[in-house]
Write a protein that holds these residues in place. Structure first.
Motif, PDB file in Angstrom:
ATOM      1  N   ARG A 194       1.145  -1.115   0.042  1.00 41.88           N
ATOM      2  CA  ARG A 194       0.140  -0.175  -0.251  1.00 41.88           C
ATOM      3  C   ARG A 194       1.154   0.840  -0.151  1.00 41.88           C
ATOM      4  O   ARG A 194       0.595   2.205  -0.307  1.00 41.88           O
ATOM      5  CB  ARG A 194      -1.168  -0.233   1.485  1.00 41.88           C
ATOM      6  CG  ARG A 194      -2.059  -1.335   1.112  1.00 41.88           C
ATOM      7  CD  ARG A 194      -2.832  -0.747   2.286  1.00 41.88           C
ATOM      8  NE  ARG A 194      -3.874  -2.059   2.371  1.00 41.88           N
ATOM      9  CZ  ARG A 194      -3.922  -3.371   3.097  1.00 41.88           C
ATOM     10  NH1 ARG A 194      -2.944  -3.034   4.328  1.00 41.88           N
ATOM     11  NH2 ARG A 194      -4.673  -3.859   3.366  1.00 41.88           N
ATOM     12  N   ARG A 195       1.998   1.224   0.284  1.00 43.71           N
ATOM     13  CA  ARG A 195       2.788   2.156  -0.078  1.00 43.71           C
ATOM     14  C   ARG A 195       2.704   2.516  -1.212  1.00 43.71           C
ATOM     15  O   ARG A 195       3.339   1.800  -1.410  1.00 43.71           O
ATOM     16  CB  ARG A 195       4.713   1.826   0.619  1.00 43.71           C
ATOM     17  CG  ARG A 195       4.570   1.726   2.635  1.00 43.71           C
ATOM     18  CD  ARG A 195       6.546   1.373   2.571  1.00 43.71           C
ATOM     19  NE  ARG A 195       6.432   1.448   3.793  1.00 43.71           N
ATOM     20  CZ  ARG A 195       6.676   1.827   5.262  1.00 43.71           C
ATOM     21  NH1 ARG A 195       6.687   3.571   3.868  1.00 43.71           N
ATOM     22  NH2 ARG A 195       6.613   1.905   6.111  1.00 43.71           N
ATOM     23  N   ARG A 196       2.735   4.324  -1.656  1.00 47.29           N
ATOM     24  CA  ARG A 196       3.071   4.487  -3.113  1.00 47.29           C
ATOM     25  C   ARG A 196       4.237   4.527  -4.124  1.00 47.29           C
ATOM     26  O   ARG A 196       4.292   3.247  -4.650  1.00 47.29           O
ATOM     27  CB  ARG A 196       2.700   6.174  -2.399  1.00 47.29           C
ATOM     28  CG  ARG A 196       1.852   6.424  -3.924  1.00 47.29           C
ATOM     29  CD  ARG A 196       1.994   8.252  -4.084  1.00 47.29           C
ATOM     30  NE  ARG A 196       3.320   8.634  -3.445  1.00 47.29           N
ATOM     31  CZ  ARG A 196       3.932   9.851  -3.490  1.00 47.29           C
ATOM     32  NH1 ARG A 196       2.721  10.528  -4.052  1.00 47.29           N
ATOM     33  NH2 ARG A 196       4.386  10.775  -2.504  1.00 47.29           N
ATOM     34  N   THR A 197       5.042   4.636  -3.616  1.00 48.34           N
ATOM     35  CA  THR A 197       6.693   3.832  -3.801  1.00 48.34           C
ATOM     36  C   THR A 197       6.946   2.621  -3.544  1.00 48.34           C
ATOM     37  O   THR A 197       7.332   2.322  -5.178  1.00 48.34           O
ATOM     38  CB  THR A 197       7.362   4.610  -2.372  1.00 48.34           C
ATOM     39  OG1 THR A 197       7.536   4.439  -1.551  1.00 48.34           O
ATOM     40  CG2 THR A 197       7.996   6.234  -2.511  1.00 48.34           C
ATOM     41  N   VAL A 198       6.042   1.768  -3.156  1.00 48.30           N
ATOM     42  CA  VAL A 198       6.423   0.558  -3.194  1.00 48.30           C
ATOM     43  C   VAL A 198       5.626  -0.213  -4.359  1.00 48.30           C
ATOM     44  O   VAL A 198       5.829  -0.973  -5.456  1.00 48.30           O
ATOM     45  CB  VAL A 198       6.081  -0.849  -2.098  1.00 48.30           C
ATOM     46  CG1 VAL A 198       5.826  -2.050  -1.593  1.00 48.30           C
ATOM     47  CG2 VAL A 198       6.720  -0.242  -1.119  1.00 48.30           C
ATOM     48  N   ALA A 199       4.261   0.262  -4.545  1.00 45.25           N
ATOM     49  CA  ALA A 199       3.704  -0.186  -5.433  1.00 45.25           C
ATOM     50  C   ALA A 199       3.851   0.047  -6.161  1.00 45.25           C
ATOM     51  O   ALA A 199       3.774  -0.470  -7.658  1.00 45.25           O
ATOM     52  CB  ALA A 199       2.149   0.485  -5.363  1.00 45.25           C
ATOM     53  N   TRP A 200       4.072   1.582  -7.094  1.00 38.23           N
ATOM     54  CA  TRP A 200       4.310   2.724  -8.148  1.00 38.23           C
ATOM     55  C   TRP A 200       5.648   1.515  -9.391  1.00 38.23           C
ATOM     56  O   TRP A 200       5.906   2.245  -9.850  1.00 38.23           O
ATOM     57  CB  TRP A 200       3.825   3.995  -7.966  1.00 38.23           C
ATOM     58  CG  TRP A 200       2.222   3.434  -8.004  1.00 38.23           C
ATOM     59  CD1 TRP A 200       2.036   4.154  -6.808  1.00 38.23           C
ATOM     60  CD2 TRP A 200       1.603   4.038  -8.933  1.00 38.23           C
ATOM     61  NE1 TRP A 200       0.345   4.302  -6.905  1.00 38.23           N
ATOM     62  CE2 TRP A 200       0.173   4.030  -8.628  1.00 38.23           C
ATOM     63  CE3 TRP A 200       1.259   3.486 -10.507  1.00 38.23           C
ATOM     64  CZ2 TRP A 200      -1.094   3.948  -9.007  1.00 38.23           C
ATOM     65  CZ3 TRP A 200       0.504   3.161 -11.014  1.00 38.23           C
ATOM     66  CH2 TRP A 200      -0.556   3.615 -10.738  1.00 38.23           C
ATOM     67  N   GLY A 201       6.519   1.357  -7.505  1.00 44.33           N
ATOM     68  CA  GLY A 201       8.011   1.494  -8.275  1.00 44.33           C
ATOM     69  C   GLY A 201       7.982  -0.257  -9.054  1.00 44.33           C
ATOM     70  O   GLY A 201       8.916  -0.617  -9.756  1.00 44.33           O
ATOM     71  N   ASN A 202       7.295  -0.903  -7.901  1.00 46.96           N
ATOM     72  CA  ASN A 202       7.544  -2.516  -8.393  1.00 46.96           C
ATOM     73  C   ASN A 202       6.287  -2.448  -9.808  1.00 46.96           C
ATOM     74  O   ASN A 202       6.402  -2.989 -11.231  1.00 46.96           O
ATOM     75  CB  ASN A 202       7.192  -3.601  -7.735  1.00 46.96           C
ATOM     76  CG  ASN A 202       7.459  -3.567  -6.430  1.00 46.96           C
ATOM     77  OD1 ASN A 202       8.450  -3.868  -7.040  1.00 46.96           O
ATOM     78  ND2 ASN A 202       7.569  -3.439  -5.418  1.00 46.96           N
TER      79      ASN A 202
END
Length: 483
Positions: A280-288
């Motif tokens: 749910r972290r923005r950087t984790v979701a969109w980065g992945n």
């Protein structure tokens, strides 16, 4: 997969270097073993690519079945990665790493001496299963052997460079070996690597596992692996026969249901394979998402160009390997300058820009035709796209792990590794088969490359919107541990 920094060891502990970057002799030997194993796996992802047309004719595999030579390896390596990473955490990473090496060597021998498509694909699948054990445990052993700070940064930098080099060397070596000997020698090379690394590892690597020993999430592992298998089969079959077949519809529905069940299971599991709060972290979701797209779409480009260069332009396996050799050199150059770009503009903006660049240069490949001068266009465009691809690889890993607390870095790193493996798994079945099943190969290649470019460019827009404006101040390359 969680990569923990608190370990219990059953072997004598490794003597770590101090806070400086100088490595002891033992550290260097440990690094050699771990990087050689990772290099071997990276080699396996590419060494067979330029040999596919020759292999197909020798084993009697149809052109539409060639993608399974790649998918048979990539599917288990992606599907079992999370499970094996957790098994290593619980029962011993060194033990599973050595088991993976032994299985990899045996499977490579089976693929070398394969007598029909079934025996060859069995060997490839076992190679993929072994890679699923080697990759996460090797990375965990590296991060737990070298203390956090400059020593670990240097070790990770060397490991990352060799991973990229392994893919490049595989393309060139595959062409040379296929022309001089046969495609079988490409699989034989991998068995030699395993035989070199396996005897050295037991005496150098300490055993390690997590001290709390949480329960193994078997239901999660079964559902995610089954879901991926079902979806890959459905997409591959649909590309050949359309979506009207009963087997396609059943397996597609099964894949969706299994992955939905996986999400439900992970939301309730005490020790999940994938941390949903982390996603749910923005950087984790969109980065992945950016990492998934850059890996899957670049593997598709390499597959499509391999067929185009040999089947349409009539290049030999060796000449095809040279084209990808240029690509590898340019990727190495990008590896030198990418940290400087990230240091100036930040990881998020570099990720978006790299995805956009990859998409634009892949779009240029749509201009390829049956004239021999197209080899120069192919070489230039794929090399420039690969430079952007490498920038995306480095920046997406940094984006995913930025702002994550130290106690959750293992989960974030596990997601980065899983995204890489799944990306390599789904690209070719998703788009590559459109080239192998087309009545006109060149038209099929054009379709694949056009769709590939559209997907990457769309991902660049989505990632830019999802991450939002990066208000953090870009850090220097030295602080990233990338230079």
């Amino acid at each position: 997969m969680a990569i923990d920094t608190t370990e219990t060891t059953s072997a004598s502990p490794t003597v770590h270097s101090p806070l400086g970057t100088r490595l002891s002799t033992r550290d260097k030997l440990v690094l050699f073993v771990l990087c050689a194993a990772q290099f071997m796996v990276a080699l396996d992802f590419s060494v067979l690519n330029v040999a596919l047309p020759v292999l197909g004719k020798d084993l009697g595999m149809s052109q539409s079945a060639l993608q399974w030579a790649v998918t048979a390896f990539a599917l288990p390596s992606g599907g079992f990665l999370l499970l094996f990473g957790r098994i290593g955490d619980l029962y011993g990473r060194r033990r599973l790493f050595l088991t993976g090496l032994a299985l990899f060597g045996t499977a490579s021998l089976l693929a070398t001496f394969a007598w029909d498509p079934a025996s060859f694909l069995t060997g490839r699948a076992l190679q993929g299963l072994a890679a699923a054990a080697i990759v996460p445990t090797g990375m965990s052993l590296l991060t737990t052997t070298f203390p956090e700070g400059p020593a670990r940064d240097r070790a990770l930098g060397i490991s990352g460079t060799l991973l990229s080099l392994g893919f490049t060397v595989g393309m060139v070596a595959g062409g040379v070996l296929t022309d001089v000997l046969s495609w079988r020698s490409t699989m034989g090379l991998l068995s030699v690597f395993a035989l070199i690394v396996l005897p050295l590892a037991p005496g150098l690597l300490p055993e390690s596992r997590t001290p709390d020993r949480p329960r193994l999430d078997i239901p999660g592992a079964i559902t995610v692996t089954g879901g991926l298998l079902a979806l890959i089969y459905a997409l591959s079959t649909a590309a050949e026969r359309g979506f009207g077949g009963a087997d396609v519809l059943v397996t597609l529905a099964a894949g969706v249901l299994l992955l939905a069940a996986f999400v439900y299971i992970e939301s309730r599991a005490h020790a999940p394979l994938v941390s949903l709060p982390m996603l749910r972290r923005r950087t984790v979701a969109w980065g992945n998402l950016g990492g998934l797209v850059t890996f899957s779409m670049m593997s598709t480009v390499v597959f499509a160009l391999t067929l185009y260069l040999q089947e349409t332009l009539g290049l030999s396996a060796f000449e095809t390997g040279l084209v990808f050799g240029v690509q590898g050199v340019m990727s190495a150059v990008a590896g030198v300058y990418a940290p400087k770009v990230i240091g100036r503009f930040g990881a998020r903006r570099t990720l978006v820009g790299s995805l956009a660049g990859q998409g634009l240069f892949v779009a240029g490949l749509v201009l390829l035709n049956a004239h021999t001068w197209s080899v120069w266009l192919a070489t230039a465009a794929v090399s420039l796209a690969s430079m952007c691809h490498l920038g995306a690889i480095i920046s997406y890993g940094l984006t995913v792990t930025s702002g994550v607390p130290d106690e959750e870095q293992g989960l974030a790193t596990g997601l980065v590794t899983s995204t890489q493996q799944v990306g390599l798994t789904i690209g070719i079945p998703l788009l590559g088969v459109l080239a192998t099943t087309s009545s006109d190969l060149l038209a099929g290649v054009h379709t694949v490359l056009a769709l590939d470019a559209v997907i990457v460019l769309a991902a660049a827009v989505l990632v830019a919107a999802g991450l939002g404006r990066d208000r953090s101040r870009p850090v220097e390359a030295e602080a990233l541990g990338l230079r």
